[in-house]
Design an enzyme around this catalytic site. Structure first.
Site, mmCIF file in Angstrom:
data_model
loop_
_atom_site.group_PDB
_atom_site.id
_atom_site.type_symbol
_atom_site.label_atom_id
_atom_site.label_comp_id
_atom_site.label_asym_id
_atom_site.label_seq_id
_atom_site.Cartn_x
_atom_site.Cartn_y
_atom_site.Cartn_z
ATOM 1 C CG ASP A 42 -1.761 1.160 1.377
ATOM 2 O OD1 ASP A 42 -2.364 1.548 0.361
ATOM 3 O OD2 ASP A 42 -1.856 1.728 2.482
ATOM 4 C CG ASP A 44 -2.000 7.563 0.284
ATOM 5 O OD1 ASP A 44 -1.100 8.350 -0.027
ATOM 6 O OD2 ASP A 44 -2.989 7.340 -0.440
#
Ligand SMILES: [Mg+2]
Length: 368
Positions: A42, A44
């Site tokens: 991922d 953010d």
């Protein structure tokens, strides 16, 4: 039978008896990744928080990209097979190409290609293609009503999917057109001159009968009451409009201050409520079936979940995605949304296999 004795030895809840192992050194990382040849990250909350990079993230990813695949460790030519890194994000504001460029810039020289990026704007566009929209598809003559930002429009254009933006605020001459590939005739939209929208305005909407679907991504700028009304009317009234997809269902995203920003899930929920029970959007992000079962096997060649690890900062999307997918490892970083005590208390479907104080703790010592 001794019911009283049984009562005194009742088993504790299965989810809270063990502590999730923490990775805090290169040797911990090497052990956790001993059977892993594919890593999904991922972004953010893992590699950066807003404009701020997570310290050591670039070095960690460089060490992982340079490390040999476990399966090739006994090969004479093991230099040729490295661990593969992919970047999977629910953020729909950028396209794969734009993410690849951003990642390459922020990861200190590690070159990331668009083929290594699985972003939710692309996932939604691919879902629409799977339903016949776009170049060469059986619904190529139909368009979709789209809410989003540049990333979504770029991916729709790339897939040859015609789109209209519906009601948009006309606040400046360059508000629409130009850089988002909206030069195609498909980008025709209703213009609003202000946020004010009366029932008479809504009653006068002329729906485009060639709209066969609705796609929703995140956009603070385009999302208005008028847009909800228009999308709901398309779904309720247009005979062709039977496809409805949202780039992700994240309810909120954390700002650096800690305040929560309403997410794409909140926008989709408004349209679903207005459109009625028969209209539920397919989730094209992490957390939905399509990305995991439909897209991932095509996006990652020879994908084997039993040799894959997911690294993310959310339990309800990143970790749940990896658990549902049968990944070998579902690693939670503590630099984003979820906290350690939430992970320790999570149900099995959202329980990480490892905790990383930071993605920097996944740095491998390749020199040994
Ligand atoms: Mg995140």
């Amino acid at each position: 039978m001794p019911p009283a004795a049984a009562a005194t030895t009742a088993a504790p809840p299965a989810t809270t008896t063990t502590t999730i192992p923490t990775i805090a050194s290169p040797s911990d990382a090497a052990t956790a990744l001993a059977q892993v040849d594919t890593l999904l990250f991922d972004q953010d909350g893992v590699l950066w928080r807003g404009d701020e990079d997570v310290p050591g993230a670039a070095r960690a990813l460089q060490s992982l990209a340079a490390s040999a695949c476990p399966s090739s460790s006994s090969d004479a030519n093991n230099d040729e097979k490295r661990r593969r890194l992919f970047f999977v994000t629910n953020n729909s504001t950028l396209s794969r190409r734009a993410y690849a460029s951003k990642l390459t810039k922020r990861l200190g020289g590690l070159e990331v290609t668009p083929q290594q990026v699985v972003c939710s704007a692309w996932s939604a566009a691919e879902y629409l293609r799977s339903k016949g929209f776009g170049r060469g598809g059986e619904r190529s003559g139909q368009k979709v009503l789209a809410l989003g930002e540049a990333g979504l429009f770029d991916e729709l254009t790339e897939a040859g999917i015609a789109y209209t933006r519906g009601p948009v605020l006309s606040v400046g001459e360059e508000e629409e057109g130009g850089k988002n590939g909206s030069s195609s005739p498909s980008s025709s939209s209703l213009r609003l001159s202000s946020l004010r929208c009366t029932s008479a305005d809504i009653a006068s909407f002329a729906l485009d009968p060639s709209v066969g679907g609705v796609v929703i991504g995140w956009s603070a700028q385009q999302f208005t009451y008028a847009w909800v009304a228009y999308a709901a009317a398309c779904l309720r009234e247009l005979p062709l409009c039977d496809t409805f997809v949202v780039t992700n269902r994240d309810s909120a995203d954390a700002l650096p201050s800690g305040r929560l920003l309403p997410g794409t899930g909140a926008i989709a929920a408004a349209v679903e409520a207005a459109a009625g029970k028969a209209h539920v959007a397919v989730d094209a992000g992490k957390g939905g079936e399509w990305l995991l079962r439909g897209l991932l096997p095509r996006a990652i060649p020879d994908f084997d979940p039993s040799r894959a690890a997911m690294v993310g900062d959310r339990l309800d999307t990143d970790v749940a995605f990896a658990v549902e997918g049968g990944f070998r490892a579902a690693m939670l970083t503590l630099t984003g949304v979820a906290k350690r005590d939430e992970a320790e208390g999570a149900a099995l479907a959202q329980r990480p296999t490892h905790i990383l104080p930071s993605v920097a703790d996944l740095t491998l010592d390749n020199g040994s």
